[in-house]
Motif scaffolding. Sequence first.
Motif, PDB file in Angstrom:
ATOM      1  N   SER A 315     -19.881 -21.669 -27.995  1.00 58.55           N
ATOM      2  CA  SER A 315     -20.571 -22.956 -28.075  1.00 58.55           C
ATOM      3  C   SER A 315     -22.002 -22.876 -27.574  1.00 58.55           C
ATOM      4  CB  SER A 315     -19.812 -24.010 -27.256  1.00 58.55           C
ATOM      5  OG  SER A 315     -19.775 -23.626 -25.878  1.00 58.55           O
ATOM      6  N   SER A 316     -22.315 -21.799 -26.841  1.00 53.61           N
ATOM      7  CA  SER A 316     -23.646 -21.666 -26.248  1.00 53.61           C
ATOM      8  C   SER A 316     -24.030 -20.191 -26.166  1.00 53.61           C
ATOM      9  CB  SER A 316     -23.676 -22.278 -24.845  1.00 53.61           C
ATOM     10  OG  SER A 316     -24.862 -21.936 -24.152  1.00 53.61           O
ATOM     11  N   ALA A 317     -25.328 -19.944 -26.324  1.00 55.50           N
ATOM     12  CA  ALA A 317     -25.831 -18.577 -26.196  1.00 55.50           C
ATOM     13  C   ALA A 317     -25.688 -18.072 -24.763  1.00 55.50           C
ATOM     14  CB  ALA A 317     -27.295 -18.516 -26.628  1.00 55.50           C
ATOM     15  N   ASP A 318     -25.476 -18.978 -23.819  1.00 54.20           N
ATOM     16  CA  ASP A 318     -25.292 -18.593 -22.422  1.00 54.20           C
ATOM     17  C   ASP A 318     -23.873 -18.122 -22.136  1.00 54.20           C
ATOM     18  OD1 ASP A 318     -27.924 -19.281 -21.805  1.00 54.20           O
ATOM     19  OD2 ASP A 318     -27.383 -21.374 -21.426  1.00 54.20           O
ATOM     20  N   GLY A 319     -22.970 -18.296 -23.105  1.00 56.90           N
ATOM     21  CA  GLY A 319     -21.589 -17.890 -22.906  1.00 56.90           C
ATOM     22  C   GLY A 319     -21.378 -16.409 -23.187  1.00 56.90           C
ATOM     23  N   LEU A 337     -18.237 -19.538 -19.742  1.00 55.81           N
ATOM     24  CA  LEU A 337     -19.528 -20.222 -19.828  1.00 55.81           C
ATOM     25  C   LEU A 337     -19.825 -20.829 -18.469  1.00 55.81           C
ATOM     26  CD1 LEU A 337     -21.951 -21.386 -21.417  1.00 55.81           C
ATOM     27  CD2 LEU A 337     -20.503 -23.372 -21.954  1.00 55.81           C
ATOM     28  N   SER A 339     -21.944 -23.481 -16.589  1.00 55.64           N
ATOM     29  CA  SER A 339     -22.644 -24.684 -17.045  1.00 55.64           C
ATOM     30  C   SER A 339     -22.537 -25.796 -16.013  1.00 55.64           C
ATOM     31  CB  SER A 339     -22.041 -25.149 -18.380  1.00 55.64           C
ATOM     32  OG  SER A 339     -22.573 -26.393 -18.780  1.00 55.64           O
ATOM     33  N   VAL A 344     -18.069 -29.117 -22.123  1.00 53.95           N
ATOM     34  CA  VAL A 344     -18.300 -28.203 -23.240  1.00 53.95           C
ATOM     35  C   VAL A 344     -17.491 -26.932 -23.019  1.00 53.95           C
ATOM     36  CG1 VAL A 344     -20.003 -26.901 -24.545  1.00 53.95           C
ATOM     37  CG2 VAL A 344     -20.629 -29.113 -23.548  1.00 53.95           C
ATOM     38  N   PRO A 346     -16.263 -23.049 -23.741  1.00 53.57           N
ATOM     39  CA  PRO A 346     -17.005 -21.851 -24.165  1.00 53.57           C
ATOM     40  C   PRO A 346     -16.823 -21.505 -25.638  1.00 53.57           C
ATOM     41  CG  PRO A 346     -15.866 -21.456 -22.080  1.00 53.57           C
ATOM     42  CD  PRO A 346     -15.356 -22.762 -22.611  1.00 53.57           C
ATOM     43  N   THR A 348     -15.699 -22.282 -29.702  1.00 52.71           N
ATOM     44  CA  THR A 348     -15.510 -23.302 -30.738  1.00 52.71           C
ATOM     45  C   THR A 348     -14.585 -22.815 -31.846  1.00 52.71           C
ATOM     46  OG1 THR A 348     -17.487 -22.551 -31.926  1.00 52.71           O
ATOM     47  CG2 THR A 348     -17.765 -24.317 -30.294  1.00 52.71           C
TER      48      THR A 348
END
Length: 365
Positions: A315-319, A337, A339, A344, A346, A348
Motif C-alpha cells: 500500500s506504500s513505498a515505505d512498506g 509498514l 506508519s 492502512v 501494508p 493490498t
Amino acid sequence: MNELEDRLRAELQTATRDIDSDLDPEALLSVGRRVRRNRTTRRVTASVAAVLAVGVIGWFGVGSVVGRGQQPAVVVATPSPIPPSATAPIPTARASSVAPSPGSAQAELPMGASFNGEPAAFDKVEIVATSDGTTITTRFQATNDGEKVAEATVTRKLDEARAELVRLGSHGVVAVVPGEVKGQSLYGPDTSQGGSAALDPLGATALVFLTEHAVGSKDPELVWEDGNGVLQSTVGVVASASVDLGGEEVTVFRSEALDSQGVWGDWSTAVKGAKPSDMLQGSIARSRGPGQAKWRLTQLGMLEPGSTDVAVTLSSADGDWAQAALPDGWIVVVAVLNSDDDSVDPVTSLAYTDAKGVRHTYPAK
C-alpha cells in the motif's frame, strides 16, 4: 458513548493502572469503534483481549498490540528480552560458580510483578544446580517476601535436546534446557511471566514461568530459541526461518503441534483453520518508541508447500515484504509498514501459484 464503552474504559484503566505502559484506553476504544463500523464485531473482541493481555504481561516489554480487521484471534507472546521490539527486559540472572567445584552453579531470579494489580504467587526464585558432566540436577525454591512457598527439582541429561516442564507450586512451571537460550515463551491458556538463568559453568539454562492462575491438569507447552537460533519446544523442533523485514531481522514460525504460527517473540495466530487469504483480513499494529512512526503494522500469510511465484502489492513505498520457505515446506509471506496511521494495512493484494499450477489472487478479481 454507551454503557459497554463505559465498562470497557473502566476495565482497561484498572488493568493497566500498575503497569509502565503507553496503553491508552481512549485510543483503544477509538480503534474498537472504527472496527465495529467496519462490521467486524468478532475482531473487536479479539482486539480487546489482545491489548488486555499485553497490559497484563507488560513486564515482558512487547509494547501495545492491537489486532485489526477480521484475522483469526491474536495471541500475544510472552517473549524473552531478545526481540528488537522489547522495551523492558525480563529479569535474566547470570549464574555464579560455587567454589571450589566447577560442577556447581547458583542463581537468584527476581520475579517481582503482578497480574492485573494483584500480587503474583512468588517474587523470587533461588536456583542451585550441580552436574557430573553428563547429568545436571537443578533445585528451584520460590519465595514470597522471604517466605518459601514452593520448591521443585529437575534432573536431566545434558546431551538431550528435549525439555520437560515441572510444576513449581500451583502457579509456576520450570525447566532446564541444554546450552544457551536467546528467548523463551510459554504456550497455554493462561497469562504468564518468565525469566531465565544461564548456568554458564554447566552448559545449561534454567527457565522459570509464573502463571496468573493455577496451572490446570494439562501442562502448557514451552518454546525456546537456542544458541543457534533454532526454535525448540516440548513438542519438538518448531519450523522457523529468519527474514530481513523493514531493516529488522524477524523470525517467522509455524507449528501444527502448538497450533500456532506468527512472528516469534511478538504475536501469533492459530494454525487450525488458517487460509492464505487471511493475510488480507487486517493487520497487527504494534506501538513504537518516541521519535519513530507510531505504529509498526504487520501482516502474515502461510502458503502450502510447493507454492511459487509469490507476488505482493504494498500500500506504500515505505512498506516492505519478504518470503521464506520453512523446513517443513510451508511458505511464509510477511509484510510490514511503519506508519503514524494504523488504518492502512501494508498489503493490498497477494498472488501465488500453488503446487498444482493454479494461480490464486487475493482479493479475488
